[in-house]
Motif scaffolding. Structure first.
Motif, PDB file in Angstrom:
ATOM      1  N   THR A   4       0.761  -1.007  -0.036  1.00 14.40           N
ATOM      2  CA  THR A   4       0.089   0.009   0.055  1.00 14.40           C
ATOM      3  C   THR A   4       0.817   0.933   0.097  1.00 14.40           C
ATOM      4  O   THR A   4       1.877   1.330   0.997  1.00 14.40           O
ATOM      5  CB  THR A   4      -1.176   0.275   1.053  1.00 14.40           C
ATOM      6  OG1 THR A   4      -1.172  -0.893   1.413  1.00 14.40           O
ATOM      7  CG2 THR A   4      -1.559   1.510   1.277  1.00 14.40           C
ATOM      8  N   GLU A   7      -1.063   7.292   0.648  1.00 15.83           N
ATOM      9  CA  GLU A   7      -1.970   8.775   0.287  1.00 15.83           C
ATOM     10  C   GLU A   7      -1.970   9.800   0.862  1.00 15.83           C
ATOM     11  O   GLU A   7      -1.404   9.576   2.403  1.00 15.83           O
ATOM     12  CB  GLU A   7      -3.290   8.258   0.019  1.00 15.83           C
ATOM     13  CG  GLU A   7      -3.638   7.027  -0.581  1.00 15.83           C
ATOM     14  CD  GLU A   7      -3.733   6.573  -2.239  1.00 15.83           C
ATOM     15  OE1 GLU A   7      -4.474   7.742  -2.730  1.00 15.83           O
ATOM     16  OE2 GLU A   7      -2.893   5.966  -2.786  1.00 15.83           O
ATOM     17  N   TYR A  77      -3.393  18.768  -0.804  1.00 13.99           N
ATOM     18  CA  TYR A  77      -4.921  18.225  -0.454  1.00 13.99           C
ATOM     19  C   TYR A  77      -4.931  19.215   1.180  1.00 13.99           C
ATOM     20  O   TYR A  77      -3.543  19.283   1.840  1.00 13.99           O
ATOM     21  CB  TYR A  77      -4.381  16.996   0.064  1.00 13.99           C
ATOM     22  CG  TYR A  77      -3.684  16.367  -1.239  1.00 13.99           C
ATOM     23  CD1 TYR A  77      -5.219  14.952  -1.931  1.00 13.99           C
ATOM     24  CD2 TYR A  77      -3.179  16.271  -2.254  1.00 13.99           C
ATOM     25  CE1 TYR A  77      -4.950  14.882  -3.143  1.00 13.99           C
ATOM     26  CE2 TYR A  77      -2.890  15.719  -2.730  1.00 13.99           C
ATOM     27  CZ  TYR A  77      -4.024  14.861  -3.657  1.00 13.99           C
ATOM     28  OH  TYR A  77      -3.912  14.615  -5.052  1.00 13.99           O
ATOM     29  N   TRP A  95       1.787  16.903  -2.395  1.00  8.46           N
ATOM     30  CA  TRP A  95       1.997  16.318  -2.769  1.00  8.46           C
ATOM     31  C   TRP A  95       2.926  16.846  -3.872  1.00  8.46           C
ATOM     32  O   TRP A  95       1.913  17.776  -4.807  1.00  8.46           O
ATOM     33  CB  TRP A  95       1.611  15.530  -2.772  1.00  8.46           C
ATOM     34  CG  TRP A  95       1.077  14.659  -1.337  1.00  8.46           C
ATOM     35  CD1 TRP A  95       0.607  15.180  -0.669  1.00  8.46           C
ATOM     36  CD2 TRP A  95       1.200  13.230  -0.889  1.00  8.46           C
ATOM     37  NE1 TRP A  95       0.338  14.288   1.044  1.00  8.46           N
ATOM     38  CE2 TRP A  95       0.875  13.178   0.037  1.00  8.46           C
ATOM     39  CE3 TRP A  95       1.587  12.117  -2.314  1.00  8.46           C
ATOM     40  CZ2 TRP A  95       0.732  11.828   0.446  1.00  8.46           C
ATOM     41  CZ3 TRP A  95       1.647  11.103  -1.452  1.00  8.46           C
ATOM     42  CH2 TRP A  95       0.792  10.535   0.052  1.00  8.46           C
TER      43      TRP A  95
END
Length: 132
Positions: A4, A7, A77, A95
């Protein structure tokens, strides 16, 4: 085995391109430019939450993790972490998606911060934030 990838936290608030005019003496993107993008992104969310005018009152924390290069796609974000009577705190992350010649478009976090905003009236005085 599934790996994973990290995020971003929150919603995409702002997306732009790092340009040569935004560089520092090292040729990387100037930290002040990154801060202004964070403030724009946080201000968008704060304005939506408060349904009106806002003002930035402080930055509780900011951490620059990696440099941003010219040509990187810069994505901000954020999410609201606290709403008070007239103010709110917004957690923000920057990011980047570097565009590489090999076609790889891995994104990674370069900065995180907490900005604090106050809802203001037409005279610039604090006003209550109405709950949704």
């Amino acid at each position: 085995m599934s790996t994973t990838l990290p995020e971003p936290t929150g919603s995409l608030l702002l997306r732009t391109l790092a340009m040569p005019a935004d560089t520092n003496a090292n040729g990387d993107i100037f930290g002040g430019w990154i801060m202004s993008q964070l403030d724009l992104a946080g201000g968008i969310l704060a304005k939506e939450i408060s349904s009106g005018r806002i003002a930035t009152v402080s930055v509780s924390s900011i951490e620059f993790k990696k440099p941003v290069k010219v040509g990187d796609v810069v994505c901000c974000y954020g999410e609201c972490t606290r709403i008070g009577r007239t103010s709110m705190s917004i957690h923000l992350e920057v990011w980047v998606k570097p565009v590489k010649e090999d076609g790889v478009k891995d994104r990674f976090m370069v900065c995180k911060a907490t900005f604090n905003y106050v809802a203001i009236d037409s005279q610039g005085r604090p006003r209550p934030i109405k709950p949704e």
